[in-house]
Scaffold this motif. Sequence first.
Motif, PDB file in Angstrom:
ATOM      1  N   THR A  55      47.101  39.022  42.715  1.00 11.79           N
ATOM      2  CA  THR A  55      47.292  38.959  44.471  1.00 11.79           C
ATOM      3  C   THR A  55      45.664  38.268  44.009  1.00 11.79           C
ATOM      4  OG1 THR A  55      46.654  40.775  44.287  1.00 11.79           O
ATOM      5  CG2 THR A  55      49.193  39.680  44.896  1.00 11.79           C
ATOM      6  N   GLY A  56      45.374  38.878  42.775  1.00 14.50           N
ATOM      7  CA  GLY A  56      43.753  39.109  43.107  1.00 14.50           C
ATOM      8  C   GLY A  56      43.270  37.809  42.365  1.00 14.50           C
ATOM      9  N   PHE A 101      45.380  47.837  35.965  1.00 13.75           N
ATOM     10  CA  PHE A 101      45.499  45.801  36.693  1.00 13.75           C
ATOM     11  C   PHE A 101      45.963  46.091  38.662  1.00 13.75           C
ATOM     12  CE2 PHE A 101      47.058  44.473  32.465  1.00 13.75           C
ATOM     13  CZ  PHE A 101      46.310  43.501  32.581  1.00 13.75           C
ATOM     14  N   TYR A 102      45.971  47.165  39.057  1.00 10.96           N
ATOM     15  CA  TYR A 102      46.438  47.411  40.475  1.00 10.96           C
ATOM     16  C   TYR A 102      44.724  47.500  40.360  1.00 10.96           C
ATOM     17  CZ  TYR A 102      46.641  52.387  40.423  1.00 10.96           C
ATOM     18  OH  TYR A 102      46.990  53.677  40.537  1.00 10.96           O
ATOM     19  N   GLN A 103      44.046  48.431  40.029  1.00 10.16           N
ATOM     20  CA  GLN A 103      42.913  48.917  39.941  1.00 10.16           C
ATOM     21  C   GLN A 103      41.547  48.484  40.252  1.00 10.16           C
ATOM     22  OE1 GLN A 103      41.830  52.389  37.713  1.00 10.16           O
ATOM     23  NE2 GLN A 103      42.467  53.712  38.745  1.00 10.16           N
ATOM     24  N   ASN A 104      42.201  46.752  39.613  1.00  9.77           N
ATOM     25  CA  ASN A 104      40.877  46.024  39.245  1.00  9.77           C
ATOM     26  C   ASN A 104      41.976  44.426  40.051  1.00  9.77           C
ATOM     27  OD1 ASN A 104      38.826  46.127  37.054  1.00  9.77           O
ATOM     28  ND2 ASN A 104      40.540  47.734  36.408  1.00  9.77           N
ATOM     29  N   ALA A 105      42.628  44.369  40.511  1.00  9.61           N
ATOM     30  CA  ALA A 105      42.882  43.437  41.511  1.00  9.61           C
ATOM     31  C   ALA A 105      41.537  42.579  41.768  1.00  9.61           C
ATOM     32  CB  ALA A 105      43.880  43.286  42.477  1.00  9.61           C
ATOM     33  N   PHE A 106      40.518  43.092  41.997  1.00  4.55           N
ATOM     34  CA  PHE A 106      39.468  42.158  42.843  1.00  4.55           C
ATOM     35  C   PHE A 106      38.301  41.972  41.389  1.00  4.55           C
ATOM     36  CE2 PHE A 106      40.832  44.019  46.534  1.00  4.55           C
ATOM     37  CZ  PHE A 106      40.162  43.796  47.356  1.00  4.55           C
ATOM     38  N   TYR A 107      39.033  42.354  40.907  1.00  3.70           N
ATOM     39  CA  TYR A 107      38.100  41.683  39.343  1.00  3.70           C
ATOM     40  C   TYR A 107      37.497  40.508  39.216  1.00  3.70           C
ATOM     41  CZ  TYR A 107      36.585  40.997  33.789  1.00  3.70           C
ATOM     42  OH  TYR A 107      36.473  41.269  32.926  1.00  3.70           O
ATOM     43  N   TYR A 108      37.787  39.596  40.082  1.00  2.00           N
ATOM     44  CA  TYR A 108      37.468  38.150  39.936  1.00  2.00           C
ATOM     45  C   TYR A 108      36.695  38.136  41.607  1.00  2.00           C
ATOM     46  CZ  TYR A 108      39.183  36.263  36.178  1.00  2.00           C
ATOM     47  OH  TYR A 108      39.544  36.614  34.401  1.00  2.00           O
ATOM     48  N   ASP A 109      36.131  39.194  41.934  1.00  3.24           N
ATOM     49  CA  ASP A 109      36.082  38.747  43.925  1.00  3.24           C
ATOM     50  C   ASP A 109      34.403  38.132  43.338  1.00  3.24           C
ATOM     51  OD1 ASP A 109      37.746  39.505  45.967  1.00  3.24           O
ATOM     52  OD2 ASP A 109      38.239  39.779  43.633  1.00  3.24           O
ATOM     53  N   GLY A 110      33.977  39.219  42.401  1.00  2.00           N
ATOM     54  CA  GLY A 110      32.475  39.534  42.025  1.00  2.00           C
ATOM     55  C   GLY A 110      31.951  38.692  40.905  1.00  2.00           C
ATOM     56  N   PHE A 111      32.493  37.524  40.984  1.00  2.00           N
ATOM     57  CA  PHE A 111      31.787  37.037  40.060  1.00  2.00           C
ATOM     58  C   PHE A 111      31.262  35.384  40.958  1.00  2.00           C
ATOM     59  CE2 PHE A 111      34.129  36.482  36.113  1.00  2.00           C
ATOM     60  CZ  PHE A 111      34.273  38.012  35.566  1.00  2.00           C
ATOM     61  N   GLN A 112      30.236  35.245  40.160  1.00  2.00           N
ATOM     62  CA  GLN A 112      29.623  33.984  41.001  1.00  2.00           C
ATOM     63  C   GLN A 112      29.818  32.284  40.668  1.00  2.00           C
ATOM     64  OE1 GLN A 112      25.438  32.829  39.276  1.00  2.00           O
ATOM     65  NE2 GLN A 112      25.338  35.136  38.771  1.00  2.00           N
ATOM     66  N   ARG A 113      30.486  32.060  42.166  1.00  2.00           N
ATOM     67  CA  ARG A 113      30.721  30.570  42.835  1.00  2.00           C
ATOM     68  C   ARG A 113      28.728  30.028  42.006  1.00  2.00           C
ATOM     69  NH1 ARG A 113      34.081  34.656  43.556  1.00  2.00           N
ATOM     70  NH2 ARG A 113      35.756  33.811  44.236  1.00  2.00           N
TER      71      ARG A 113
END
Length: 651
Positions: free
Chosen positions: A489-490, A432-444
Amino acid sequence: MKLLVLKALLAALVVQCVAVTVTVNKTPSHSVPSTLCMPQFPGVADALGDGGLYAELLQNRAFQQVSPNTAAALAAWHPISNSRLAVIADPSPVSNALPNSLQFSVPSGSTGRVGFTNEGFWGIKVDASWTYKASLFFRFPTSSSFSGALTVGLQTNGGTVLAQNSTQIRGTTTKWTQVSLELHPTASAADVSNSFFVTIDGAAGAGQTINFAMFSLFPPTFKNRANGIRIDLAETLAEMGPSFFRFPGGNNLSVSRQGQTTATRWQWNATVGSLLDRPGRAGDWGYVNTDGLGLLEYLQFFEDVGMEPIMAVWAGYSLGGTSLAENQLAPYIQQAMDQINFVIGNPATSAPAALRASLGHPQPFTLRSVEVGNEDFFASNTYPYRWKDFVSALQAEFPQIRFIATTNAWNPVLSPVPQSYDVHVYQTPTWFYQNAFYYDGFQRNGTTYFEGEYAAISTNPNDLFGSVADGRLAFPTVQSATGEAAFMTGLERNSDIVFAASYAPLLQHVNSTQWTPDLVSYDAGAVIRSTSFYAQKLFSLNKGDQYLPSTLPTNGGTLHWSITREASSGRTFIKIANAGSTAESLTFQLTQFSSVSASGTLQVLTGPETASNTPTSPAAVVPKTSTIGTGKTFTYNAPAFSVSVITLTTH
């Protein structure tokens, strides 16, 4: 050599003491949905209402979904004295939905008190300040000359009577008759080792047989609703300030593991109206759901707490791996349409809505989001046609509703293009802490996401669903809560596309658990708020409605933060998750604001890495609140394994 070692140690100390600088932008990047970080109704852990959220105190109250004339059918029921008990397929049942009854026989020559008890759900809480409402149906299979008192009450397992009330019954009563009595305990019980009893005088009843059906015992309920919700659990959930509730639960929606057929799925229309008309169903995790907590009771509870539902409809897939063929879907699409109409339809034009009105709620409930199925990544090869047929029909009827797909996002390709996807993840605290940026790369690209189920459940990435001995968590820990908080937080940072998130499962009865860990644990008398509960609460009650961009944390690191603001008041919330084993120093720069309060409020959840709140230590780890000096620039030292919220005011 010693000098080199000393220099290395000093260098390491300097690194630890150097604060991370976080520069905060005063211009919001996007709004924060009110639905982030909320609970979902569970599909496991003996909490699907019975013995949990649903306030009914009697287990196996109506002998639903049991095999008559078996010992198992008598679960939770026990004879008093020499009474004889059997669950029978009644030749004249109390209703078509409830074909079984409890046959009580008194042997000849009996004396004294005879009858039977119900142990409740691993005990019954007896509180002298409460009024209990007891009811049952009875009939004599054959008319007799019996006339005497039927007494119902509450007693300790040692036999001390705590409350009782009586009514006169006659052997000429051969048709089902309901008895309703109030119970007023004369004293509170020291613990939950208590039971409900029904008795008659043995001498007067010798040789008699009486059939009983549809027992019920209710304590006071949340908002005093008839057939309502357990007060302490409802208040615990309301304490989090939730704004939505996902229901009727993941696997609860699907199909019983005892049969795995379409016929045993959750059906809304079998959960509304008189309790006598609810057959119940064998649950997915080995216990019977009475469906006393039905669709209307759910909706009333949501309304009472101020939550809106995210409701799921069954979409043609059974847990056993069977999907309906496309040419078989039509009646199930209609049933889904009727389910939605029961919630929001017009009573003048919709029969399900008219039924809702007849049950006392003519106005529609709020409903903006509907999930089509649950975890259909298990049947991704058939979901494309099921999604197409369900959503095409439902969108035409309800264009105002957001329909949520339940396969993996974008795999397979679905048409029509989903407005939203439901994403589920159970993993380790580290993940979970290693994937806090999980959604940052999702397309808008217009599609949004619902993190519908997530929790850190094990410390063993190679056997996530294994035993406690192999790393599975029995209860959330400080480590798991801080890992989840880093992930949250992500979710806040990406709340332009993540519109909702819910920890799962929500509830577990500590005496009968099929899944761990859970957000809230309980027994017949007490509630245990977990470390994850407090982390969720800290995020939920300090949400804000604007996301303020700031210096980004290190992707994959243990230290994460998120900053939001409430536009109307200027209250600004700095959330910090330190999932690491050492304290971390952060310097916050809010220099873009015209003014920043000189002090603020600090809430901190922290403790030993493996610490949990448990039945024996229910408050081992709880948040602590204090005052903190703030200003346009200030430094905060986040303890190891901690979730912190700093609240200050900016203008």
